[in-house]
Design a protein around this motif. Structure first.
Motif, PDB file in Angstrom:
ATOM      1  N   CYS A 279      -5.346 -33.851  39.034  1.00  0.00           N
ATOM      2  CA  CYS A 279      -5.600 -34.953  38.102  1.00  0.00           C
ATOM      3  C   CYS A 279      -5.532 -34.493  36.639  1.00  0.00           C
ATOM      4  O   CYS A 279      -5.900 -35.247  35.736  1.00  0.00           O
ATOM      5  N   GLY A 280      -5.097 -33.247  36.406  1.00  0.00           N
ATOM      6  CA  GLY A 280      -4.991 -32.751  35.036  1.00  0.00           C
ATOM      7  C   GLY A 280      -5.571 -31.362  34.903  1.00  0.00           C
ATOM      8  O   GLY A 280      -6.470 -30.979  35.654  1.00  0.00           O
ATOM      9  N   ASP A 281      -5.042 -30.607  33.917  1.00  0.00           N
ATOM     10  CA  ASP A 281      -5.439 -29.211  33.754  1.00  0.00           C
ATOM     11  C   ASP A 281      -6.746 -29.027  32.999  1.00  0.00           C
ATOM     12  O   ASP A 281      -7.401 -28.002  33.132  1.00  0.00           O
TER      13      ASP A 281
ATOM     14  N   GLY B 139      -2.712 -21.462  34.913  1.00  0.00           N
ATOM     15  CA  GLY B 139      -2.223 -22.831  34.821  1.00  0.00           C
ATOM     16  C   GLY B 139      -1.141 -22.969  33.760  1.00  0.00           C
ATOM     17  O   GLY B 139      -1.251 -22.432  32.666  1.00  0.00           O
ATOM     18  N   GLY B 140      -0.080 -23.713  34.074  1.00  0.00           N
ATOM     19  CA  GLY B 140       0.995 -23.941  33.117  1.00  0.00           C
ATOM     20  C   GLY B 140       1.921 -22.755  32.935  1.00  0.00           C
ATOM     21  O   GLY B 140       2.805 -22.792  32.074  1.00  0.00           O
ATOM     22  N   ILE B 141       1.734 -21.702  33.704  1.00  0.00           N
ATOM     23  CA  ILE B 141       2.589 -20.514  33.658  1.00  0.00           C
ATOM     24  C   ILE B 141       3.382 -20.463  34.968  1.00  0.00           C
ATOM     25  O   ILE B 141       2.799 -20.557  36.054  1.00  0.00           O
ATOM     26  N   ARG B 142       4.688 -20.314  34.874  1.00  0.00           N
ATOM     27  CA  ARG B 142       5.546 -20.431  36.052  1.00  0.00           C
ATOM     28  C   ARG B 142       5.075 -19.566  37.216  1.00  0.00           C
ATOM     29  O   ARG B 142       4.970 -20.013  38.349  1.00  0.00           O
ATOM     30  N   TRP B 143       4.775 -18.294  36.940  1.00  0.00           N
ATOM     31  CA  TRP B 143       4.303 -17.386  37.984  1.00  0.00           C
ATOM     32  C   TRP B 143       2.849 -16.981  37.746  1.00  0.00           C
ATOM     33  O   TRP B 143       2.402 -15.939  38.204  1.00  0.00           O
TER      34      TRP B 143
END
Length: 699
Positions: A305-307, A466-470
């Motif tokens: 539902c959001g970071d 969070g928000g980082i590809r790996w």
């Protein structure tokens, strides 16, 4: 009403008095049909599942719904479920732990089982490899039973259980000595009462009070409710007037929550829970000696539902608080179950719980409206909570377990920071201390034993993956340390547990960007300078990326890369944190050279390189000797409060001593934030040692 023990998202009025648990319509089946139960004559669960059955319109008894037996190995447990039920449903009914972090939506791929015999209806999924499918692997939430079936819990899941239990020994060593005298909220007192006679004809309740007084309980400040009164007659006579009384101690009074026959006054178990915006951590504690017997963590399912907390509040406004509460409660109960399974104990023995989390997280857990947290003047509904009962929340513990929620001083500085201050002890010390919690919210505290001022800045979830590809949490296989050879630009990486790399955690990200800047792979803006044809340069779509590990080095057979978007997310996160404590110090007229100690907390992993954190521009360029890393201080403080009444009282005192500074309308914060969106900073005079390194590497 209560929460179903198997389906915590479901409220029900059906309660099993023998086991003191709630069961929903799907679970209405007596757990011990062959054993004597004194409640059976009035038990609706027994009546509906084993007693009379309604007749259909023809006057005949309808046929029972077809059920299928599911056997689980190596647990040796089984369950009867209706045809068409999922294996995840069967596991819940059989009390077999299955990790379903997406709550059974088929999105996480973690609820793996191996079908050994029988047939299930499977939904095709890309989350299982071809090799796993050939071995009989299925996702429990995506597999429905058609008949009798035998399944096996994979070896990797069993190993996870062992790690969950094994972690407790290391944590116990780290926390040893933090609490010298254990004083739980829920206390069990065993008493041998004198039976009534013509010479002593007092009532059962008065006899109980008399026994409590002999054990040092002030009965004038002790409440005894009607449900307990209903237990008295049977409980006292069942074991010849030997009873065990459960008393919940609150701030100004106590409450008798249960009276049971016999001597059952064992200390039981406790839970320390840290509800992070991104990650939730659970410690299962032996209340007799304070040992952590199991520890586990997982991704907060509310992340769908959001970071950050603002997005969570907006989601709650649109879809209701109930949905967000169900998601976080489901995560916590999964972790409790995992910890109990790993330690080989019964979660019903959990009698004491402490919850630590930011203000939004605690409101959502307790289904309290959070919308006014984000509306001026930014006021929460509750800042200090009374002691609650687990059954009213829906936690997977004894329904009468006492729950203490850490108080929080403001909308954006919550109980997790109070817990952190308690753990670090800065509120008792003379030294001027800067406390920095580098997490999704980036909370800051400045002060000592005489005064405390706090603030918060939204750093985002980047440091927690969070928000980082790996990006990932600091767990087995995550890259936690990086150095880069300045000529070949080849990285040397270290992973937690020395396992093949699966991703990169906060400490690894900090070191990676620091190394990339000093070696010239990126400039101060975070843009790549390395030639696109270099073997270590790749791309994600059209976006350039640095390759940390090639596919043949990873268990996923994919390159682990770091993109410009990843770098930008990290720069924004570090910029918010640096701007936050810079503004806080400036507002009260304190300079960096006046600080005696800097405490850094957050779920980074085992190590944090201070030099590289300064190079990134996350921390100020001051004497390295005054920096101290405390790891997850929120769970540490929760553990202390779980075991000690003095620490629970201190938590309230810390909360009341904090003065909150709001950055939401502070123009100075935006100015500092903009200046910090470079590596390490727009003003290099604030980072003399980094400037020297940059000149040295340039030559």
């Amino acid at each position: 009403m209560g929460k179903c023990v198997n389906h915590p998202e479901t409220e029900t009025s059906y309660k099993c008095m023998k086991h003191n648990i709630y069961l929903c319509d799907q679970c209405l089946e007596c757990r011990d049909p062959e054993l004597y139960c004194k409640y059976r004559s009035s038990c609706p669960i027994w009546f509906l599942s084993k007693g009379t059955r309604k007749l259909d319109e023809s006057g005949q008894t309808p046929a029972r719904e077809a059920t299928c037996r599911v056997d689980f190995s190596p647990d040796g447990k089984s369950a009867e479920v209706p045809a068409g039920a999922t294996l995840l449903d069967a596991a819940g009914k059989a009390d077999v732990y299955i990790n379903a972090s997406c709550n059974g939506k088929g999105a996480c791929g973690k609820c793996k089982l191996i079908v050994e015999d029988g047939e299930v209806e499977k939904t095709d999924t890309a989350l299982l490899s071809d090799n796993e499918k050939q071995k009989g692997y299925v996702l429990a939430c995506q597999s429905r039973v058609k008949g009798p079936v035998s399944v096996r819990v994979p070896e990797e899941t069993i190993e996870r259980k062992l790690r969950v239990a094994g972690m407790g020994e290391e944590i116990t060593r780290r926390l040893q000595g933090r609490v010298t005298e254990i004083s739980p909220m829920l206390e069990k007192i065993s008493m041998e009462l004198s039976p009534p006679s013509l010479d002593d004809p007092v009532s059962d309740l008065d006899r109980l009070k008399r026994g409590l007084k002999k054990n040092g309980i002030d009965t004038n400040r002790t409440n005894i409710g009607l449900p307990v009164m209903r237990q008295l007659a049977a409980a006292m006579r069942n074991k010849n007037w030997n009873v065990t009384t459960s008393i919940m101690h609150k701030a100004c009074s106590s409450e008798v929550v249960a009276v049971e026959p016999g001597n059952g006054a064992h200390p039981g178990l406790g839970l320390a829970i840290d509800i992070g915006t991104t990650t939730i951590v659970v410690y299962l504690v032996d209340m007799a000696d304070g040992r952590v017997i199991a520890a586990t963590s997982g991704h907060n399912r509310q992340a769908s539902c959001g970071d950050d907390v603002i997005n969570r509040i907006v989601c709650a406004e649109k879809n209701g608080v109930k949905k967000l509460s169900t998601l976080v409660l489901s995560t916590i109960n999964t972790l409790i179950r995992e910890a109990a399974e790993g330690a080989g104990v019964d979660f019903r023995d959990i009698g004491n719980v402490v919850v630590s989390g930011n203000t939004t997280m605690t409101h959502l857990l307790l289904e309290i409206e959070p919308r006014y947290i984000r509306r001026e003047p930014y006021i929460p509904s509750i800042s200090e909570f009374p002691v609650l009962k687990s059954g009213s929340i829906g936690l997977k513990a004894n329904a009468n377990a006492a729950v203490f929620v850490m108080p929080g001083p403001a909308s954006y500085v919550g109980g997790d920071i109070v817990s952190g201050v308690l753990y670090t002890g800065l509120h008792r010390q003379e030294e001027l201390t800067l406390f920095i919690d580098v997490g999704t919210n980036g909370e800051i505290v400045l002060g000592n034993k005489d005064w405390l001022i706090c603030a918060s800045c939204s750093a985002g979830p980047a440091f927690e993956g969070g928000g980082i590809r790996w990006g990932m949490r600091a767990e087995q296989g995550s890259i936690e340390s990086v150095t880069i050879e300045p000529v070949s630009f080849e990285p040397r990486i270290k992973t937690i547990g020395d396992e093949p790399p699966r991703g990169i955690c906060g400490t690894g990200m900090i070191e990676l960007i620091s190394e990339m800047m000093l070696t010239g792979i990126i400039d101060q803006r975070g843009k790549f300078q390395l030639d696109a044809d270099h073997p270590r340069m790749g791309a994600v779509g059209e976006e350039p990326a640095y390759v940390l590990a090639f596919a043949d080095q990873t268990p996923m057979d994919e390159d682990i890369v770091f993109t410009e978007s990843d770098i930008d997310n990290l720069i924004r996160s570090k910029g918010a944190v640096y701007a936050g404590f810079t503004v806080l110090l400036n507002q009260i007229g304190v300079s960096f050279d006046m600080i005696d100690r800097v405490i850094i907390t957050g779920g980074f992993g085992q190590f944090l390189d201070i030099d590289k954190s300064v190079t990134l521009g996350l921390l100020p360029d001051i004497d390295r000797e005054i920096f101290h890393y405390y790891g997850n201080s929120s769970i540490g403080g929760a553990y202390m409060a779980l075991l000690s009444a003095d620490h629970r009282q201190s938590a309230g005192e810390i909360c009341n001593a904090m003065t909150y500074m709001d950055f939401s309308t502070n123009t100075a914060f935006m100015d500092e934030f903009t200046s910090a969106l470079f590596l390490p900073h727009t003003n290099l005079e604030q980072f003399p040692s980094v400037s020297a390194k940059m000149r040295e590497t340039a030559n």
